[in-house]
Structure formats: C-alpha cells, structure tokens
Design a protein around this motif. Structure first.
Motif, PDB file in Angstrom:
ATOM      1  N   ALA A 132      26.109 -32.807  71.255  1.00  0.00           N
ATOM      2  CA  ALA A 132      26.188 -33.446  69.772  1.00  0.00           C
ATOM      3  C   ALA A 132      27.546 -33.038  69.157  1.00  0.00           C
ATOM      4  CB  ALA A 132      25.159 -32.816  68.810  1.00  0.00           C
ATOM      5  N   ASN A 133      28.279 -32.139  69.824  1.00  0.00           N
ATOM      6  CA  ASN A 133      29.690 -31.730  68.929  1.00  0.00           C
ATOM      7  C   ASN A 133      30.592 -32.038  70.177  1.00  0.00           C
ATOM      8  OD1 ASN A 133      28.769 -30.674  66.437  1.00  0.00           O
ATOM      9  ND2 ASN A 133      27.437 -29.556  67.674  1.00  0.00           N
ATOM     10  N   LEU A 134      30.711 -33.171  70.706  1.00  0.00           N
ATOM     11  CA  LEU A 134      31.769 -33.241  71.855  1.00  0.00           C
ATOM     12  C   LEU A 134      33.133 -33.205  71.245  1.00  0.00           C
ATOM     13  CD1 LEU A 134      29.962 -36.305  73.766  1.00  0.00           C
ATOM     14  CD2 LEU A 134      29.986 -33.589  74.308  1.00  0.00           C
ATOM     15  N   PRO A 135      34.018 -32.806  72.189  1.00  0.00           N
ATOM     16  CA  PRO A 135      35.721 -33.073  72.017  1.00  0.00           C
ATOM     17  C   PRO A 135      35.719 -34.501  71.985  1.00  0.00           C
ATOM     18  CG  PRO A 135      35.010 -31.248  73.558  1.00  0.00           C
ATOM     19  CD  PRO A 135      33.782 -31.797  73.450  1.00  0.00           C
ATOM     20  N   LYS A 136      36.814 -34.802  71.346  1.00  0.00           N
ATOM     21  CA  LYS A 136      37.149 -36.101  71.308  1.00  0.00           C
ATOM     22  C   LYS A 136      37.620 -36.962  72.622  1.00  0.00           C
ATOM     23  CE  LYS A 136      40.804 -39.432  69.480  1.00  0.00           C
ATOM     24  NZ  LYS A 136      42.207 -39.570  68.720  1.00  0.00           N
ATOM     25  N   LYS A 137      38.157 -36.158  73.649  1.00  0.00           N
ATOM     26  CA  LYS A 137      38.412 -36.883  75.061  1.00  0.00           C
ATOM     27  C   LYS A 137      37.013 -37.136  75.474  1.00  0.00           C
ATOM     28  CE  LYS A 137      40.353 -35.620  79.474  1.00  0.00           C
ATOM     29  NZ  LYS A 137      41.055 -34.441  80.350  1.00  0.00           N
ATOM     30  N   GLU A 138      35.973 -36.299  75.389  1.00  0.00           N
ATOM     31  CA  GLU A 138      34.697 -36.476  76.071  1.00  0.00           C
ATOM     32  C   GLU A 138      33.811 -37.629  75.418  1.00  0.00           C
ATOM     33  OE1 GLU A 138      32.920 -32.649  76.395  1.00  0.00           O
ATOM     34  OE2 GLU A 138      34.160 -32.201  78.140  1.00  0.00           O
ATOM     35  N   ARG A 139      34.095 -37.805  74.033  1.00  0.00           N
ATOM     36  CA  ARG A 139      33.359 -38.693  73.390  1.00  0.00           C
ATOM     37  C   ARG A 139      33.814 -39.961  73.811  1.00  0.00           C
ATOM     38  NH1 ARG A 139      34.142 -37.726  67.294  1.00  0.00           N
ATOM     39  NH2 ARG A 139      35.750 -35.938  67.725  1.00  0.00           N
TER      40      ARG A 139
END
Length: 310
Positions: A132-139
């Motif tokens: 639910a709180n992914l880093p931008k790259k993984e999002r």
C-alpha cells in the motif's frame, strides 16, 4: 417462496420476473445469450466491509463465479494485502502473487490463475501490507503491468476489512462499492463507519449495501433500511440496497471443502441470492468520468493517489 422473497425489494414486477427467469436458467445450466463486446470497458466492483468475519471474501468469490457463468469475462483480485485468502476458498495454490509483480520478478500475465469456471484470479500477498506504500519506481512498474490487462467485463476486488488506507485506496477509484454487513449490531455500526469514511472522501461515490447471513428477507430489509436511513439523515447520501444473502448452512460446508457454495450447492438459498445480485450488477449502468474508465484508469488512480508526478 424463495425467489419471491429475494426479489421483494425490486422496483417493478417486470424486474422481479426477469430475475426469476435468470435464476431458473442458471439453475438449469443454460447459457445466457449476452456475449461481451470485443473490447469492453471493464466495470470495477470493490467488495469491502467495516469489520472482518462478515463473509466478504465468500461474497466476492461466488459473485465473480456467478458473473462468469453469465458469459462475462471476469477477473478477481485478492486485494486483502494482510490476509489474502481468495485462493483458499477456490481451492487453488498459486505459485506467484501480486508481490512478485511489484518486485519485477514476474509479469501480471504470468501470475494469472485461470480456474475451471473460466475465472481469472490474481492472488494476494499475505503479510505484504507494504504494497500500500510503494516507492514511486515500483508504483510505475505495477501500473504498467496492470495496463496490459484488457478484454474483461468485470473486475471484482476483494479488499481487507476496515477503513485503512489499503481498503479505501481500492474503494474510491471503483465504479461501484459493495459494503457487506450482517444483522449483528457491531457489523451494522462498522458498515456505517465504512460508508461514512468513503462518503467524506467522495460524496458522489456509488455504494450498494449487501446484507449477508440474513435469517429472512424481512430481517435483511430492516437492516438495509436502518443503514440507508441513517446514511441519508446524517450524511445526506443515498445508499442503494444491493440485495441480501440468506443465512445458509451450505455456505459453511462449502468453505470447509474449499469449494465456492455456488458450485458445491448451486440450488441452495445462498446461491440463488448470489445469482440475483450478479444479475443486478450485470445490468449496472456505469457512467465514467471524462478521464475515462476501465482497468488502466482504475489502477493509475489506485497507485498514484497523493502523487501527481506519475
């Protein structure tokens, strides 16, 4: 009497008659001639609840199967990121889940599990609430992966319970939210709390209330009217009755056998109720915003909430 009870809250006699015809056809294993368009805009239905233990996952699984039996192409996403259990109810053991997509180990197509009923399933990731709180790259990676999905009529999303960010993140961008409750006072209170949390963030969100484990149609109607009444009074919002499911011993038996009750006991009272709810969703008229709809739009909104730079 069963079908009469189930349809007592429909708007017209014609609608009740259509629903009875539909259930009869499904019970006789007849194919419904209502084939999807080549490239349908997917209707995204999020199923959630104010508290755990109200049968939310069971409703999600059986509802997805009911839609698939209506010649609809359906994908079921287990978005309970803390306690994924859809695969357990279906009796399947997926080798990979959404976590492997997030980490770039697998593509979304590689983790899809197709059941014998023609239902595609994306397994959740038990214990990986960090999704639910992914880093931008993984999002960005997971958005691109989900954008590869196409051709589905429905996506049914089974979320966790409660008003956490995980749950609201999947509820707010959906075309329709089904709130599951039971007649128990604590479940009713928590269902209202869930509705309130959603409405405060999106006053125009389309929400339906489904009463599970109802002892009778009258009990279900009373619970529905109580919640919709206080919602209208205190939140100035109209919540639509989404139907109800009888308290049926066959549901518990099917869970223990790890087979959905719609398949294990297709003639049960609970199965008849699920078929009626599915038919209503099938007739749901979704009005997408100017930004468009479907899975691409949905997942972009899910994983970019609070970040306009993606």
């Amino acid at each position: 009497m069963l079908l009469k009870d189930i349809n007592m809250e429909t708007d017209t006699g014609d609608q009740a008659s259509n629903l009875r015809t539909l259930v009869d056809k499904l019970n006789n294993n007849e194919n419904i001639e209502n084939r999807p368009e080549p490239n349908p805009v997917t209707k995204v239905i999020t199923v959630t609840s104010g508290k755990g233990g109200v049968g939310k996952s069971s409703v999600s699984v059986n509802l997805a199967i009911a839609l698939a039996k209506m010649n609809k192409k359906v994908i079921l996403l287990d978005a309970d990121l803390g306690l994924a259990n859809v695969n357990v109810m279906l009796g399947v053991i997926p080798k990979y889940n959404i976590y492997h997509v997030v980490k770039g180990h697998k593509t979304i197509q590689e983790i899809l599990t197709t059941t014998p009923e023609g239902l595609d399933v994306i397994a959740g990731a038990s214990g990986y609430a960090m999704l639910a709180n992914l880093p931008k790259k993984e999002r960005v990676r997971i958005i691109n992966e989900f954008m590869s999905l196409s051709g589905y009529d429905f996506m049914i999303i089974d979320t966790g319970a409660g008003v956490g960010d995980n749950v609201l993140g999947f509820a707010l961008p959906a075309d329709e939210v089904l709130i599951i409750t039971t007649p128990e006072p604590t479940a009713i209170t928590d269902a209202y709390g869930m509705i309130k949390s959603i409405i405060l963030l999106d006053p125009n969100k389309s929400i339906q209330l489904v009463v599970n484990r109802a002892g009778s149609s009258l009990e279900a109607k009373k619970v529905s009217e109580k919640i919709t009444g206080i919602t209208k009074q205190f939140l100035n919002t109209v919540i639509k009755p989404g139907g109800f499911i009888y308290d049926d011993e066959h549901v518990g038996k099917s869970v223990r056998r790890q087979k959905p009750f719609l398949l294990q006991y297709p003639g049960s009272k609970a199965s008849s109720c699920i078929k009626v709810i599915a038919s209503r969703l099938n007739n749901l008229d979704v009005k997408h915003s100017s930004s468009g709809g479907g899975l691409s739009s949905f997942f972009k909104r899910v994983f970019t909430q609070g970040d306009d730079t993606i």
